[in-house]
Scaffold this motif. Structure first.
Motif, PDB file in Angstrom:
ATOM      1  N   LEU A 142       0.778  -1.077  -0.088  1.00  0.00           N
ATOM      2  CA  LEU A 142      -0.064   0.070  -0.248  1.00  0.00           C
ATOM      3  C   LEU A 142       1.174   1.138   0.104  1.00  0.00           C
ATOM      4  O   LEU A 142       2.113   1.295   0.437  1.00  0.00           O
ATOM      5  N   VAL A 143       0.333   2.349  -0.456  1.00  0.00           N
ATOM      6  CA  VAL A 143       0.889   3.451  -0.703  1.00  0.00           C
ATOM      7  C   VAL A 143      -0.061   4.370  -0.105  1.00  0.00           C
ATOM      8  O   VAL A 143      -1.148   4.487  -0.268  1.00  0.00           O
ATOM      9  N   GLY A 144       0.385   5.070   1.108  1.00  0.00           N
ATOM     10  CA  GLY A 144      -0.303   6.284   1.714  1.00  0.00           C
ATOM     11  C   GLY A 144       0.197   6.337   3.171  1.00  0.00           C
ATOM     12  O   GLY A 144       1.144   5.844   3.521  1.00  0.00           O
ATOM     13  N   ALA A 145      -0.821   7.019   3.850  1.00  0.00           N
ATOM     14  CA  ALA A 145      -0.475   7.475   5.291  1.00  0.00           C
ATOM     15  C   ALA A 145      -0.932   6.375   6.100  1.00  0.00           C
ATOM     16  O   ALA A 145      -0.899   6.504   7.438  1.00  0.00           O
ATOM     17  N   ALA A 146      -1.726   5.442   5.722  1.00  0.00           N
ATOM     18  CA  ALA A 146      -2.431   4.515   6.478  1.00  0.00           C
ATOM     19  C   ALA A 146      -1.338   3.862   7.268  1.00  0.00           C
ATOM     20  O   ALA A 146      -0.126   3.497   7.031  1.00  0.00           O
ATOM     21  N   GLU A 147      -1.800   3.528   8.544  1.00  0.00           N
ATOM     22  CA  GLU A 147      -0.945   2.669   9.308  1.00  0.00           C
ATOM     23  C   GLU A 147      -0.900   1.025   8.912  1.00  0.00           C
ATOM     24  O   GLU A 147      -2.091   0.405   8.919  1.00  0.00           O
ATOM     25  N   PRO A 148      -0.047   0.352   8.363  1.00  0.00           N
ATOM     26  CA  PRO A 148       0.275  -0.879   7.908  1.00  0.00           C
ATOM     27  C   PRO A 148      -0.406  -1.951   9.058  1.00  0.00           C
ATOM     28  O   PRO A 148      -1.268  -2.738   8.739  1.00  0.00           O
ATOM     29  N   SER A 149      -0.407  -1.909  10.309  1.00  0.00           N
ATOM     30  CA  SER A 149      -0.832  -2.545  11.136  1.00  0.00           C
ATOM     31  C   SER A 149      -2.352  -2.676  11.343  1.00  0.00           C
ATOM     32  O   SER A 149      -2.912  -3.844  11.703  1.00  0.00           O
ATOM     33  N   SER A 150      -2.775  -1.456  11.327  1.00  0.00           N
ATOM     34  CA  SER A 150      -4.203  -1.376  11.364  1.00  0.00           C
ATOM     35  C   SER A 150      -4.895  -1.917   9.769  1.00  0.00           C
ATOM     36  O   SER A 150      -5.916  -2.608  10.150  1.00  0.00           O
ATOM     37  N   VAL A 151      -4.243  -1.713   8.933  1.00  0.00           N
ATOM     38  CA  VAL A 151      -4.569  -2.236   7.600  1.00  0.00           C
ATOM     39  C   VAL A 151      -4.376  -3.766   7.721  1.00  0.00           C
ATOM     40  O   VAL A 151      -5.525  -4.561   7.292  1.00  0.00           O
ATOM     41  N   GLN A 152      -3.441  -4.352   8.167  1.00  0.00           N
ATOM     42  CA  GLN A 152      -3.365  -5.642   8.349  1.00  0.00           C
ATOM     43  C   GLN A 152      -4.525  -6.326   9.232  1.00  0.00           C
ATOM     44  O   GLN A 152      -4.974  -7.429   8.958  1.00  0.00           O
ATOM     45  N   ARG A 153      -4.824  -5.722  10.373  1.00  0.00           N
ATOM     46  CA  ARG A 153      -5.751  -6.288  11.363  1.00  0.00           C
ATOM     47  C   ARG A 153      -7.156  -6.145  10.484  1.00  0.00           C
ATOM     48  O   ARG A 153      -7.796  -7.163  10.481  1.00  0.00           O
ATOM     49  N   GLN A 154      -7.411  -5.276   9.752  1.00  0.00           N
ATOM     50  CA  GLN A 154      -8.948  -5.174   9.122  1.00  0.00           C
ATOM     51  C   GLN A 154      -8.665  -6.216   7.962  1.00  0.00           C
ATOM     52  O   GLN A 154      -9.714  -6.922   7.844  1.00  0.00           O
ATOM     53  N   LEU A 155      -7.869  -6.409   7.374  1.00  0.00           N
ATOM     54  CA  LEU A 155      -7.554  -7.422   6.204  1.00  0.00           C
ATOM     55  C   LEU A 155      -7.772  -8.942   6.763  1.00  0.00           C
ATOM     56  O   LEU A 155      -8.314  -9.780   6.375  1.00  0.00           O
ATOM     57  N   ARG A 156      -7.242  -9.013   7.855  1.00  0.00           N
ATOM     58  CA  ARG A 156      -7.056 -10.270   8.689  1.00  0.00           C
ATOM     59  C   ARG A 156      -8.677 -10.500   9.127  1.00  0.00           C
ATOM     60  O   ARG A 156      -8.863 -11.810   8.877  1.00  0.00           O
ATOM     61  N   GLU A 157      -9.311  -9.706   9.343  1.00  0.00           N
ATOM     62  CA  GLU A 157     -10.774  -9.874   9.938  1.00  0.00           C
ATOM     63  C   GLU A 157     -11.459 -10.356   8.822  1.00  0.00           C
ATOM     64  O   GLU A 157     -12.298 -11.180   8.680  1.00  0.00           O
ATOM     65  N   GLU A 158     -11.209  -9.595   7.388  1.00  0.00           N
ATOM     66  CA  GLU A 158     -12.090 -10.026   6.470  1.00  0.00           C
ATOM     67  C   GLU A 158     -11.605 -11.435   5.906  1.00  0.00           C
ATOM     68  O   GLU A 158     -12.595 -12.100   5.483  1.00  0.00           O
ATOM     69  N   LEU A 159     -10.339 -11.847   5.907  1.00  0.00           N
ATOM     70  CA  LEU A 159      -9.944 -13.099   5.824  1.00  0.00           C
ATOM     71  C   LEU A 159     -10.629 -14.317   6.557  1.00  0.00           C
ATOM     72  O   LEU A 159     -11.067 -15.232   6.214  1.00  0.00           O
ATOM     73  N   ALA A 160     -10.724 -13.864   7.808  1.00  0.00           N
ATOM     74  CA  ALA A 160     -11.501 -14.621   8.802  1.00  0.00           C
ATOM     75  C   ALA A 160     -12.883 -15.001   8.412  1.00  0.00           C
ATOM     76  O   ALA A 160     -13.526 -15.996   8.586  1.00  0.00           O
ATOM     77  N   ARG A 161     -13.631 -13.774   7.838  1.00  0.00           N
ATOM     78  CA  ARG A 161     -15.019 -14.007   7.485  1.00  0.00           C
ATOM     79  C   ARG A 161     -15.270 -14.994   6.263  1.00  0.00           C
ATOM     80  O   ARG A 161     -16.263 -15.389   6.010  1.00  0.00           O
ATOM     81  N   VAL A 162     -14.063 -15.083   5.526  1.00  0.00           N
ATOM     82  CA  VAL A 162     -14.126 -15.866   4.233  1.00  0.00           C
ATOM     83  C   VAL A 162     -14.500 -17.214   4.621  1.00  0.00           C
ATOM     84  O   VAL A 162     -15.182 -17.965   3.719  1.00  0.00           O
ATOM     85  N   GLY A 163     -13.775 -18.076   5.632  1.00  0.00           N
ATOM     86  CA  GLY A 163     -13.964 -19.226   6.032  1.00  0.00           C
ATOM     87  C   GLY A 163     -13.024 -19.997   5.228  1.00  0.00           C
ATOM     88  O   GLY A 163     -13.700 -21.159   4.938  1.00  0.00           O
TER      89      GLY A 163
END
Length: 190
Positions: A142-163
């Motif tokens: 990712l490119v931007g000012a976003a915090e990588p750990s926050s992005v990783q947490r959000q994406l990990r939650e999405e992966l957990a929802r996939v099953g």
């Protein structure tokens, strides 16, 4: 909180694997028989009758003979079929899901990439996002000012929802964005 029992789920297999295994076994048996006969002849024993008869037939038949043409056509068809088996898309792009109610399913890796991209689209501070989903790992740049750990947490939650049946490793890398890089040479933020 009770944990779910671990169920081993196999990756989906393409129907071509059975055909490829059958052809490989047949080639292995024929090559082994021929090699055995060649070694036996080198050791001083007479050649097997089938090999001597085959060599005699190949030496005496003309190229325009019907059986030679049929054999050549069969070899071309077999070669074309094997080439199609080698080039046809398999099922490597599919990732298995956890079984639910006795049924199993799979999801396309590109579909997981789209789900993760949609989830990241709602986050602030992301200017550019590149997601590559492999069989065992998801790479996010990712490119931007976003915090990588926050992005990783959000994406990990999405992966957990996939099953998914197996856990994917999530690798999030960040680079500074254009706005966060500071003023340009003219003193204005680029």
């Amino acid at each position: 909180m009770s944990e779910e029992p671990v169920v081993r789920v196999r990756r989906p297999r393409a129907p071509r694997t059975a055909a490829a295994a059958l052809v490989a076994t047949a080639v292995l048996v024929l090559a082994g028989a021929l090699l055995y006969d060649v070694v036996a002849v080198r050791a001083g024993q007479p050649a097997r009758r089938w090999r001597a008869q085959l060599a005699d037939e190949l030496a005496t038949r003309h190229l325009d003979d019907l059986w030679v043409l049929v054999g050549a056509g069969a070899a071309v068809l077999l070669g074309g079929w094997l080439l199609w088996l080698a080039l046809a898309p398999g099922l490597r792009r599919w990732l298995p899901l956890r079984p639910y109610g006795g049924t199993t399913g799979a999801i396309d890796r590109a579909g997981i990439g789209h789900l993760l991209r949609d989830r990241a689209a709602g986050l602030t501070g992301i200017e550019e996002l590149r997601i590559r989903v492999g069989r065992r790992r998801v790479r996010v740049r990712l490119v931007g000012a976003a915090e990588p750990s926050s992005v990783q947490r959000q994406l990990r939650e999405e992966l957990a929802r996939v099953g998914l049946a197996g856990e994917l490793r999530l690798d999030v890398r960040a680079a500074r964005g254009r706005a966060a890089a500071g003023p340009g040479p003219e003193g204005v933020a680029a």
